[in-house]
Design a protein around this motif. Structure first.
Motif, short mmCIF file in Angstrom:
data_model
loop_
_atom_site.label_atom_id
_atom_site.label_comp_id
_atom_site.label_asym_id
_atom_site.label_seq_id
_atom_site.Cartn_x
_atom_site.Cartn_y
_atom_site.Cartn_z
N ALA A 162 54.37 46.15 29.09
CA ALA A 162 53.78 46.21 30.43
C ALA A 162 52.29 46.50 30.36
O ALA A 162 51.49 45.93 31.12
N LEU A 163 51.88 47.37 29.43
CA LEU A 163 50.46 47.67 29.27
C LEU A 163 49.70 46.45 28.76
O LEU A 163 48.55 46.21 29.16
N LEU A 164 50.32 45.69 27.86
CA LEU A 164 49.68 44.46 27.36
C LEU A 164 49.49 43.46 28.49
O LEU A 164 48.41 42.86 28.64
N MET A 165 50.52 43.28 29.30
CA MET A 165 50.42 42.37 30.45
C MET A 165 49.35 42.84 31.43
O MET A 165 48.58 42.05 31.97
N SER A 166 49.29 44.16 31.65
CA SER A 166 48.28 44.72 32.54
C SER A 166 46.87 44.40 32.05
O SER A 166 45.99 44.01 32.83
N GLY A 167 46.64 44.59 30.74
CA GLY A 167 45.33 44.29 30.18
C GLY A 167 44.95 42.83 30.34
O GLY A 167 43.79 42.49 30.62
N MET A 168 45.92 41.94 30.16
CA MET A 168 45.67 40.49 30.32
C MET A 168 45.33 40.16 31.77
O MET A 168 44.46 39.33 32.04
N LEU A 169 46.03 40.81 32.72
CA LEU A 169 45.74 40.56 34.13
C LEU A 169 44.34 41.05 34.51
O LEU A 169 43.62 40.38 35.26
N MET A 170 43.94 42.20 33.99
CA MET A 170 42.60 42.72 34.28
C MET A 170 41.52 41.84 33.65
O MET A 170 40.45 41.66 34.22
N THR A 171 41.83 41.28 32.48
CA THR A 171 40.89 40.34 31.85
C THR A 171 40.74 39.10 32.71
O THR A 171 39.61 38.62 32.96
N PHE A 172 41.87 38.56 33.18
CA PHE A 172 41.83 37.38 34.05
C PHE A 172 41.04 37.68 35.32
O PHE A 172 40.19 36.87 35.75
N GLY A 173 41.30 38.83 35.96
CA GLY A 173 40.59 39.18 37.19
C GLY A 173 39.09 39.32 36.97
O GLY A 173 38.29 38.89 37.80
N SER A 174 38.70 39.90 35.82
CA SER A 174 37.27 40.07 35.51
C SER A 174 36.60 38.72 35.27
O SER A 174 35.48 38.48 35.73
N VAL A 175 37.30 37.84 34.53
CA VAL A 175 36.75 36.50 34.27
C VAL A 175 36.61 35.74 35.58
O VAL A 175 35.62 35.02 35.80
N TRP A 176 37.58 35.88 36.45
CA TRP A 176 37.53 35.18 37.74
C TRP A 176 36.30 35.62 38.56
O TRP A 176 35.67 34.80 39.22
N ILE A 177 35.98 36.90 38.49
CA ILE A 177 34.80 37.40 39.20
C ILE A 177 33.53 36.75 38.66
O ILE A 177 32.62 36.40 39.43
N VAL A 178 33.47 36.58 37.35
CA VAL A 178 32.29 35.96 36.73
C VAL A 178 32.11 34.52 37.20
O VAL A 178 30.98 34.03 37.34
N THR A 179 33.22 33.82 37.47
CA THR A 179 33.15 32.41 37.87
C THR A 179 32.74 32.23 39.33
O THR A 179 32.38 31.12 39.74
N LEU A 180 32.79 33.30 40.12
CA LEU A 180 32.44 33.19 41.53
C LEU A 180 30.94 32.96 41.69
O LEU A 180 30.14 33.47 40.91
N ASP A 181 30.57 32.19 42.68
CA ASP A 181 29.16 32.05 43.02
C ASP A 181 28.99 32.31 44.52
O ASP A 181 29.95 32.64 45.21
N GLN A 182 27.79 32.16 45.02
CA GLN A 182 27.51 32.54 46.40
C GLN A 182 28.06 31.55 47.42
O GLN A 182 28.00 31.80 48.62
N THR A 183 28.60 30.43 46.92
CA THR A 183 29.22 29.46 47.84
C THR A 183 30.74 29.45 47.72
O THR A 183 31.40 28.69 48.43
N SER A 184 31.30 30.26 46.81
CA SER A 184 32.76 30.31 46.64
C SER A 184 33.41 30.84 47.92
O SER A 184 32.86 31.72 48.58
#
Length: 462
Positions: A339-361
């Motif tokens: 469960a902790l491994l899955m949690s870390g992967m989800l937080m990585t995905f969420g952080s990467v998703w934030i990086v992909t956002l721009d001001q028109t998203s």
């Protein structure tokens, strides 16, 4: 569960929810407070710092105080303190006074959290596990809906209303607690009356508390001042040195103290438990960086109203609440590490998703990151607790729980420090992207740690 037990649960639950509710509602209020008091983001961040520093100090002290003065008395006193702070905070003539009342509010709500679980454990004997899980729902539910409640209240009634909303909860809890929480045993409270002030100071480790507070606050002031001004001045260096010296003196004192504020020797004696707490600090650093960072991004960068920001943030809380019971069943079968491994992967995905956002998203697209962090928080809330129990000897589970809560607050404080350091004077889109990159790197390191432990079978068990 008897009717009396149910009323006891409600009276305690309405009291303990005030701490997570007030710590989370403010996440939506930061941009409004910046405008009202004409301050930069770094200074306003102290509305978060002050609450968590005070909570980290007050909860263990109040836990010890309840053994002397009685749990019912501490609980009711906490409600009175919270009532006064909530009533006076909206009248603050400046931001400094608002911080003072915020600290008082934190102390009052911490008094209830420190003894709420103990009251239930002592006075509810049937279906005790169910009772404790209900209290957990009060705590996690209040934290989950805090940004939504804060957004709605600020949108319609302004920032003072996030303090005034506490008053109905406080009054109701006080009336119910006065009627349904049994009176403290006389022999217990009589010990406090015979205790000298010197013994009381020794019991709570007053020198350790003072050194910890001075060292931590001085270090935070030095770091934030240097970031805000963009240069390292002599005064920043002096304050920083005071912070380092204070924390160094704190560590030295705790190693010698008979009843230490933070039992540092325990960390050396039980390295597996220590590692769990380090991971918990990192997990909370990641989660609360999103929890406090995204509302400011939505309001300041994307110009979303407090009401709609609260609505969007609700996805984080709901996902967390839904994930927690499912996590419990999974962990019972497979242990905490998957469960902790899955949690870390989800937080990585969420952080990467934030990086992909721009001001028109599309603004709604932030819900994907919020959902990822919400589910990961639900997994962590159960898995980290299970890992702690596996790594802690039975005879010191109370001490371990206290250290665990301190780790939570430390992670939260570090998240506020990270956001303030990245943003400086103003919350910007560029700063938000840097925050996302930083969180991605931290989350990836956490995934690597969990993966290594899963592969080698190291479950941190003693």
């Amino acid at each position: 569960m008897s009717i009396r037990s149910r009323w006891l649960m409600i009276s305690v639950g309405l009291g303990i929810l005030l701490n997570p509710l007030n710590s989370s509602m403010v996440s939506v209020a930061i941009p409004r407070l910046q405008n009202v008091f004409h301050l930069d983001f770094t200074v306003v961040s102290w509305i978060i710092f002050s609450f968590y520093i005070a909570s980290a100090i007050a909860q263990p002290i109040m836990g010890k105080a309840s053994d002397l003065f009685g749990r019912r008395r501490i609980f009711l006193s906490g409600l009175v303190v919270s009532f006064v702070a909530s009533l006076l905070a909206p009248l603050s003539p400046n931001f400094g006074w608002l911080i003072v009342f915020r600290i008082v509010q934190s102390i009052g709500t911490s008094m209830m959290v420190a003894v709420g679980m103990a009251i239930v454990r002592i006075h509810i004997t049937e279906k005790q596990a169910t009772a404790l899980s209900i209290l957990s729902i009060f705590l996690s539910g209040a934290a989950a809906i805090g940004p939504f409640v804060g957004g709605v209240i600020i949108h319609w009634w302004g920032w003072p209303a996030i303090f005034l909303v506490n008053i109905p909860f406080v009054v109701t809890s006080f009336l119910l607690a006065w009627r349904h929480i049994p009176k403290d045993v006389q022999s217990t409270t009589s010990v406090a009356r015979n205790m000298s002030l010197r013994k009381w100071f020794d019991l709570i480790d007053a020198p350790g508390v003072l050194l910890f507070t001075v060292g931590l606050v001085a270090l935070l002031v030095a770091l934030l001042s240097a970031k805000s001004s963009g240069q390292i001045s002599l005064s920043n260096v002096i304050v920083g040195l005071i912070g380092f010296v204070g924390l160094g003196a704190f560590v030295r004192h705790e190693l010698k103290a008979k009843t230490p504020f933070i039992p540092i020797r325990t960390f050396a004696k039980y390295p597996a438990m220590t590692w769990i707490n380090v991971e918990f600090v990192v997990v909370n650093l990641l989660f609360y960086s999103i929890f406090f960072g995204l509302p400011s991004y939505l309001q300041i960068v994307r110009h979303v109203s407090e009401f709609h920001t609260g609505m969007l943030m609700l996805s984080l809380g709901l996902c967390s609440l839904v994930a927690s019971p499912m996590a419990g069943r999974w962990i019972d079968k497979s242990g905490p590490r998957p469960a902790l491994l899955m949690s870390g992967m989800l937080m990585t995905f969420g952080s990467v998703w934030i990086v992909t956002l721009d001001q028109t998203s599309p603004v709604i697209s932030v819900c994907l990151a919020l959902a990822a962090f919400g589910i990961s928080n639900g997994l962590n809330s159960v898995a980290m607790q299970a890992a702690l129990f596996r790594s802690s000897p039975k005879e010191m589970i109370g001490v371990a729980s206290g250290i665990f809560n301190t780790s939570r607050y430390l992670g939260t404080i570090l998240s506020s420090l990270l956001i303030s350091s990245v943003m400086g004077h103003n919350f910007s889109f560029e700063g938000f992207r840097v925050l996302g990159i930083t969180l991605t790197l931290i989350a990836l390191s956490l995934v690597f740690i969990h993966w290594r432990h899963k592969e080698t079978g190291q479950l941190h068990e003693i």
